[in-house]
Scaffold this motif. Structure first.
Motif, PDB file in Angstrom:
ATOM      1  N   GLY A  56       0.810  -1.213   0.000  1.00  0.00           N
ATOM      2  CA  GLY A  56       0.000   0.000   0.000  1.00  0.00           C
ATOM      3  C   GLY A  56       0.843   1.262   0.000  1.00  0.00           C
ATOM      4  O   GLY A  56       0.495   2.260  -0.642  1.00  0.00           O
ATOM      5  N   VAL A  57       1.963   1.224   0.706  1.00  0.00           N
ATOM      6  CA  VAL A  57       2.868   2.372   0.753  1.00  0.00           C
ATOM      7  C   VAL A  57       3.538   2.556  -0.604  1.00  0.00           C
ATOM      8  O   VAL A  57       3.684   3.683  -1.097  1.00  0.00           O
ATOM      9  N   GLN A  58       3.956   1.459  -1.208  1.00  0.00           N
ATOM     10  CA  GLN A  58       4.564   1.525  -2.538  1.00  0.00           C
ATOM     11  C   GLN A  58       3.575   2.077  -3.566  1.00  0.00           C
ATOM     12  O   GLN A  58       3.907   2.954  -4.368  1.00  0.00           O
ATOM     13  N   HIS A  59       2.366   1.555  -3.530  1.00  0.00           N
ATOM     14  CA  HIS A  59       1.378   1.856  -4.565  1.00  0.00           C
ATOM     15  C   HIS A  59       1.005   3.336  -4.573  1.00  0.00           C
ATOM     16  O   HIS A  59       0.771   3.917  -5.640  1.00  0.00           O
ATOM     17  N   GLY A  60       0.951   3.935  -3.393  1.00  0.00           N
ATOM     18  CA  GLY A  60       0.584   5.343  -3.331  1.00  0.00           C
ATOM     19  C   GLY A  60       1.546   6.231  -4.092  1.00  0.00           C
ATOM     20  O   GLY A  60       1.133   7.212  -4.729  1.00  0.00           O
ATOM     21  N   LEU A  61       2.837   5.901  -4.056  1.00  0.00           N
ATOM     22  CA  LEU A  61       3.819   6.712  -4.781  1.00  0.00           C
ATOM     23  C   LEU A  61       3.896   6.314  -6.250  1.00  0.00           C
ATOM     24  O   LEU A  61       3.939   7.184  -7.133  1.00  0.00           O
ATOM     25  N   SER A  62       3.907   5.016  -6.530  1.00  0.00           N
ATOM     26  CA  SER A  62       4.045   4.593  -7.928  1.00  0.00           C
ATOM     27  C   SER A  62       2.875   5.087  -8.774  1.00  0.00           C
ATOM     28  O   SER A  62       3.052   5.447  -9.946  1.00  0.00           O
ATOM     29  N   THR A  63       1.680   5.139  -8.193  1.00  0.00           N
ATOM     30  CA  THR A  63       0.522   5.615  -8.949  1.00  0.00           C
ATOM     31  C   THR A  63       0.620   7.113  -9.224  1.00  0.00           C
ATOM     32  O   THR A  63       0.270   7.581 -10.315  1.00  0.00           O
ATOM     33  N   ARG A  64       1.096   7.859  -8.251  1.00  0.00           N
ATOM     34  CA  ARG A  64       1.263   9.301  -8.469  1.00  0.00           C
ATOM     35  C   ARG A  64       2.299   9.576  -9.566  1.00  0.00           C
ATOM     36  O   ARG A  64       2.118  10.475 -10.392  1.00  0.00           O
ATOM     37  N   ILE A  65       3.375   8.804  -9.570  1.00  0.00           N
ATOM     38  CA  ILE A  65       4.390   8.995 -10.601  1.00  0.00           C
ATOM     39  C   ILE A  65       3.867   8.527 -11.958  1.00  0.00           C
ATOM     40  O   ILE A  65       4.140   9.152 -12.997  1.00  0.00           O
ATOM     41  N   LYS A  66       3.108   7.450 -11.968  1.00  0.00           N
ATOM     42  CA  LYS A  66       2.531   6.966 -13.228  1.00  0.00           C
ATOM     43  C   LYS A  66       1.655   8.036 -13.871  1.00  0.00           C
ATOM     44  O   LYS A  66       1.636   8.183 -15.098  1.00  0.00           O
ATOM     45  N   ALA A  67       0.931   8.790 -13.051  1.00  0.00           N
ATOM     46  CA  ALA A  67       0.081   9.850 -13.592  1.00  0.00           C
ATOM     47  C   ALA A  67       0.914  10.907 -14.317  1.00  0.00           C
ATOM     48  O   ALA A  67       0.485  11.462 -15.336  1.00  0.00           O
ATOM     49  N   ILE A  68       2.109  11.178 -13.810  1.00  0.00           N
ATOM     50  CA  ILE A  68       2.993  12.150 -14.464  1.00  0.00           C
ATOM     51  C   ILE A  68       3.457  11.608 -15.816  1.00  0.00           C
ATOM     52  O   ILE A  68       3.456  12.321 -16.827  1.00  0.00           O
ATOM     53  N   VAL A  69       3.866  10.340 -15.836  1.00  0.00           N
ATOM     54  CA  VAL A  69       4.301   9.726 -17.091  1.00  0.00           C
ATOM     55  C   VAL A  69       3.150   9.697 -18.092  1.00  0.00           C
ATOM     56  O   VAL A  69       3.325  10.039 -19.275  1.00  0.00           O
ATOM     57  N   ASP A  70       1.974   9.303 -17.630  1.00  0.00           N
ATOM     58  CA  ASP A  70       0.815   9.231 -18.523  1.00  0.00           C
ATOM     59  C   ASP A  70       0.500  10.598 -19.128  1.00  0.00           C
ATOM     60  O   ASP A  70       0.164  10.705 -20.319  1.00  0.00           O
ATOM     61  N   HIS A  71       0.599  11.637 -18.315  1.00  0.00           N
ATOM     62  CA  HIS A  71       0.307  12.987 -18.807  1.00  0.00           C
ATOM     63  C   HIS A  71       1.324  13.409 -19.868  1.00  0.00           C
ATOM     64  O   HIS A  71       0.959  13.975 -20.910  1.00  0.00           O
ATOM     65  N   ALA A  72       2.595  13.120 -19.614  1.00  0.00           N
ATOM     66  CA  ALA A  72       3.637  13.481 -20.580  1.00  0.00           C
ATOM     67  C   ALA A  72       3.452  12.724 -21.891  1.00  0.00           C
ATOM     68  O   ALA A  72       3.586  13.295 -22.987  1.00  0.00           O
ATOM     69  N   VAL A  73       3.137  11.438 -21.798  1.00  0.00           N
ATOM     70  CA  VAL A  73       2.939  10.634 -23.007  1.00  0.00           C
ATOM     71  C   VAL A  73       1.690  11.096 -23.758  1.00  0.00           C
ATOM     72  O   VAL A  73       1.668  11.115 -24.995  1.00  0.00           O
ATOM     73  N   ALA A  74       0.650  11.482 -23.022  1.00  0.00           N
ATOM     74  CA  ALA A  74      -0.569  11.965 -23.675  1.00  0.00           C
ATOM     75  C   ALA A  74      -0.288  13.233 -24.479  1.00  0.00           C
ATOM     76  O   ALA A  74      -0.786  13.395 -25.608  1.00  0.00           O
ATOM     77  N   GLU A  75       0.516  14.131 -23.927  1.00  0.00           N
ATOM     78  CA  GLU A  75       0.857  15.351 -24.660  1.00  0.00           C
ATOM     79  C   GLU A  75       1.707  15.033 -25.892  1.00  0.00           C
ATOM     80  O   GLU A  75       1.500  15.604 -26.968  1.00  0.00           O
ATOM     81  N   TYR A  76       2.657  14.123 -25.728  1.00  0.00           N
ATOM     82  CA  TYR A  76       3.506  13.723 -26.852  1.00  0.00           C
ATOM     83  C   TYR A  76       2.666  13.076 -27.950  1.00  0.00           C
ATOM     84  O   TYR A  76       2.856  13.351 -29.148  1.00  0.00           O
ATOM     85  N   THR A  77       1.736  12.233 -27.549  1.00  0.00           N
ATOM     86  CA  THR A  77       0.875  11.551 -28.516  1.00  0.00           C
ATOM     87  C   THR A  77       0.005  12.546 -29.272  1.00  0.00           C
ATOM     88  O   THR A  77      -0.151  12.458 -30.496  1.00  0.00           O
ATOM     89  N   ALA A  78      -0.562  13.500 -28.556  1.00  0.00           N
ATOM     90  CA  ALA A  78      -1.425  14.492 -29.203  1.00  0.00           C
ATOM     91  C   ALA A  78      -0.659  15.320 -30.225  1.00  0.00           C
ATOM     92  O   ALA A  78      -1.212  15.719 -31.261  1.00  0.00           O
ATOM     93  N   ARG A  79       0.618  15.554 -29.972  1.00  0.00           N
ATOM     94  CA  ARG A  79       1.418  16.384 -30.881  1.00  0.00           C
ATOM     95  C   ARG A  79       1.973  15.597 -32.068  1.00  0.00           C
ATOM     96  O   ARG A  79       2.095  16.154 -33.166  1.00  0.00           O
ATOM     97  N   ASN A  80       2.312  14.320 -31.837  1.00  0.00           N
ATOM     98  CA  ASN A  80       3.135  13.612 -32.822  1.00  0.00           C
ATOM     99  C   ASN A  80       2.554  12.317 -33.381  1.00  0.00           C
ATOM    100  O   ASN A  80       3.079  11.814 -34.381  1.00  0.00           O
ATOM    101  N   LEU A  81       1.538  11.764 -32.751  1.00  0.00           N
ATOM    102  CA  LEU A  81       1.063  10.435 -33.152  1.00  0.00           C
ATOM    103  C   LEU A  81      -0.437  10.485 -33.457  1.00  0.00           C
ATOM    104  O   LEU A  81      -1.267  10.074 -32.638  1.00  0.00           O
ATOM    105  N   PRO A  82      -0.810  10.970 -34.630  1.00  0.00           N
ATOM    106  CA  PRO A  82      -2.234  11.202 -34.919  1.00  0.00           C
ATOM    107  C   PRO A  82      -3.079   9.930 -34.952  1.00  0.00           C
ATOM    108  O   PRO A  82      -4.229   9.947 -34.507  1.00  0.00           O
ATOM    109  N   MET A  83      -2.531   8.838 -35.470  1.00  0.00           N
ATOM    110  CA  MET A  83      -3.333   7.618 -35.547  1.00  0.00           C
ATOM    111  C   MET A  83      -3.603   7.057 -34.152  1.00  0.00           C
ATOM    112  O   MET A  83      -4.735   6.666 -33.830  1.00  0.00           O
ATOM    113  N   LEU A  84      -2.573   7.021 -33.325  1.00  0.00           N
ATOM    114  CA  LEU A  84      -2.760   6.544 -31.956  1.00  0.00           C
ATOM    115  C   LEU A  84      -3.708   7.459 -31.196  1.00  0.00           C
ATOM    116  O   LEU A  84      -4.565   6.989 -30.433  1.00  0.00           O
TER     117      LEU A  84
END
Length: 215
Positions: A56-84
Motif C-alpha cells: 500500500g505504501v509503494q502503490h501510493g507513490l508509484s501511482t502518483r508517478i505513473k500519472a505524471i508519465v501518462d500525462h507526458a505521453v498523452a501530450e507527446y501523442t497528441a502532438r506527434n502520433l495522430p493515428m494513436l
C-alpha cells in the motif's frame, strides 16, 4: 504555464509524504497476485522504497508517478502520433458511454488496485464489482475495424509512445534520487514502527496462544 517535470515529481512526492502518516496496515486478507505496477519498479527503487515495504505504501507513490508519465505521453501523442491519438479518442468516447465505471475517480492509493478480493475456495461470490463493470463494457459496440496497413502504422506509433514513456521514466528516476532521504525518513517514522508493533503482537500471540490472561 506547464510545470516542469522536476516540479511535478516534487509535488507528487510531497503529496505522498502528506499521506504516509495516515497509512495503517491492512487488516483484511490480501490478494495473492503481485501488483505489476509496483513489483520490481525502477521508480520505487530510485525513490528508495524497497520490496519489503508494504504494498500500500509503494502503490501510493508509484501511482502518483505513473500519472505524471501518462500525462507526458498523452501530450507527446497528441502532438506527434495522430493515428494513436484517434484510437485513444475513440476508446475514451466508448468508455464514457459505459453506465458503470467503478475504477475511475479513485484516490492514488487505490487506483489500479483489484476491485474485488480473491475468492475463497468453495465460497464463490454472488457477484463482483469487476464482473459488473465487464457486463457494462460488453454492452458497448466494438471499435471500428482497422486495415492491415492501419494496424501496422498504429503498432509503430505505439512503439514510439512506449519509447517516449521509457525516456520520461528514466528522467523521473534521476529526479527521484534527490528525494530518497525524505522518502526513507517517512517510512522509518510512520511505517516501520507499525510493522514492528504488528510483528511483536503476532509473536506474543504465538508464544502464548492459550494464555487465559491474554485479551
Amino acid at each position: 504555464m506547464e510545470r516542469s517535470l522536476e516540479t511535478q515529481v516534487g509535488q507528487a512526492v510531497d503529496a505522498w509524504l502528506r499521506w504516509v502518516p495516515r497509512w495503517e496496515p491492512a487488516t483484511h486478507r490480501g490478494r495473492v497476485a503481485p501488483c505489476r505496477r509496483c513489483l520490481g519498479s525502477p521508480i520505487l527503487s530510485a525513490a528508495g522504497i524497497g520490496g519489503n515495504v508494504p504494498h500500500g505504501v509503494q502503490h501510493g507513490l508509484s501511482t502518483r508517478i505513473k500519472a505524471i508519465v501518462d500525462h507526458a505521453v498523452a501530450e507527446y501523442t497528441a502532438r506527434n502520433l495522430p493515428m494513436l491519438q484517434a484510437e485513444l479518442d475513440h476508446q475514451a468516447d466508448r468508455n464514457r458511454s459505459r453506465t458503470y465505471r467503478p475504477a475511475e475517480g479513485l484516490d492514488p492509493e487505490y487506483e489500479g488496485m483489484p476491485l474485488d478480493p480473491d475468492p475463497v475456495p468453495g465460497a464463490p461470490f454472488l457477484f463482483t464489482v469487476a464482473g459488473l463493470a465487464d457486463e457494462a463494457s460488453a454492452e458497448l459496440p466494438p471499435l471500428p475495424p482497422l486495415s492491415d496497413e492501419a494496424k501496422a502504422a498504429l503498432r509503430q506509433e505505439v512503439a514510439l509512445a512506449d519509447e517516449y514513456a521509457n525516456m520520461i521514466g528514466r528522467e523521473i528516476c534521476g529526479i527521484l534520487l534527490r528525494h530518497r532521504l525524505s522518502v526513507q525518513a517517512a517510512i522509518s517514522q510512520y511505517v516501520e514502527p507499525q510493522i514492528e508493533a504488528m510483528l511483536a503482537e503476532l509473536s506474543e500471540a504465538l508464544d502464548s496462544p492459550f494464555d487465559p490472561d491474554s485479551p
